[in-house]
Scaffold this motif. Sequence first.
Motif, mmCIF file in Angstrom:
data_model
loop_
_atom_site.group_PDB
_atom_site.id
_atom_site.type_symbol
_atom_site.label_atom_id
_atom_site.label_comp_id
_atom_site.label_asym_id
_atom_site.label_seq_id
_atom_site.Cartn_x
_atom_site.Cartn_y
_atom_site.Cartn_z
ATOM 1 N N LYS A 82 0.840 -1.208 0.000
ATOM 2 C CA LYS A 82 0.000 0.000 0.000
ATOM 3 C C LYS A 82 0.875 1.258 0.000
ATOM 4 O O LYS A 82 0.559 2.242 -0.666
ATOM 5 C CB LYS A 82 -0.927 0.006 1.198
ATOM 6 C CG LYS A 82 -2.070 -0.989 1.078
ATOM 7 C CD LYS A 82 -2.933 -0.985 2.321
ATOM 8 C CE LYS A 82 -4.033 -2.040 2.243
ATOM 9 N NZ LYS A 82 -4.824 -2.108 3.476
ATOM 10 N N ALA A 83 1.958 1.210 0.777
ATOM 11 C CA ALA A 83 2.856 2.368 0.837
ATOM 12 C C ALA A 83 3.525 2.594 -0.520
ATOM 13 O O ALA A 83 3.700 3.739 -0.955
ATOM 14 C CB ALA A 83 3.912 2.158 1.919
ATOM 15 N N ALA A 84 3.896 1.502 -1.204
ATOM 16 C CA ALA A 84 4.528 1.624 -2.513
ATOM 17 C C ALA A 84 3.549 2.164 -3.544
ATOM 18 O O ALA A 84 3.918 3.004 -4.376
ATOM 19 C CB ALA A 84 5.074 0.263 -2.961
ATOM 20 N N GLY A 86 0.865 4.004 -2.857
ATOM 21 C CA GLY A 86 0.514 5.372 -2.465
ATOM 22 C C GLY A 86 1.602 6.378 -2.817
ATOM 23 O O GLY A 86 1.293 7.521 -3.122
ATOM 24 N N SER A 87 2.867 5.946 -2.803
ATOM 25 C CA SER A 87 3.942 6.890 -3.098
ATOM 26 C C SER A 87 4.285 6.908 -4.587
ATOM 27 O O SER A 87 5.076 7.710 -5.019
ATOM 28 C CB SER A 87 5.201 6.535 -2.297
ATOM 29 O OG SER A 87 5.715 5.284 -2.718
ATOM 30 N N GLY A 88 3.708 5.967 -5.353
ATOM 31 C CA GLY A 88 4.033 5.863 -6.773
ATOM 32 C C GLY A 88 3.188 6.650 -7.623
ATOM 33 O O GLY A 88 2.859 7.577 -8.087
#
Length: 88
Positions: A82-84, A86-88
């Motif tokens: 999810k973090a990847a 969201g930051s992509g």
Amino acid sequence: MDPVKAQQLAAELEVEMMADMYNRMTNACHRKCVPPHYKEAELTKGEAVCLDRCVAKYLDLHERLGRKLTELSVQDEETMRKAAVGSG
């Protein structure tokens, strides 16, 4: 890393961990259930029952910990995914 080598390494690690768990269980249950000075060659009924219960508890705990660690690992992977995203 090559997927085949990674799988082989994981299998070797699993065997090593199971051997370690078996050795720890054997030592712990022997210390708990069998007196240090043997009076008879065979286990008494009380010693056998104690060992049976000790091994059952040890294996149950090992299984519960394995399930919990797997659950936490899956949660960590989802969080990282999810973090990847969201930051992509």
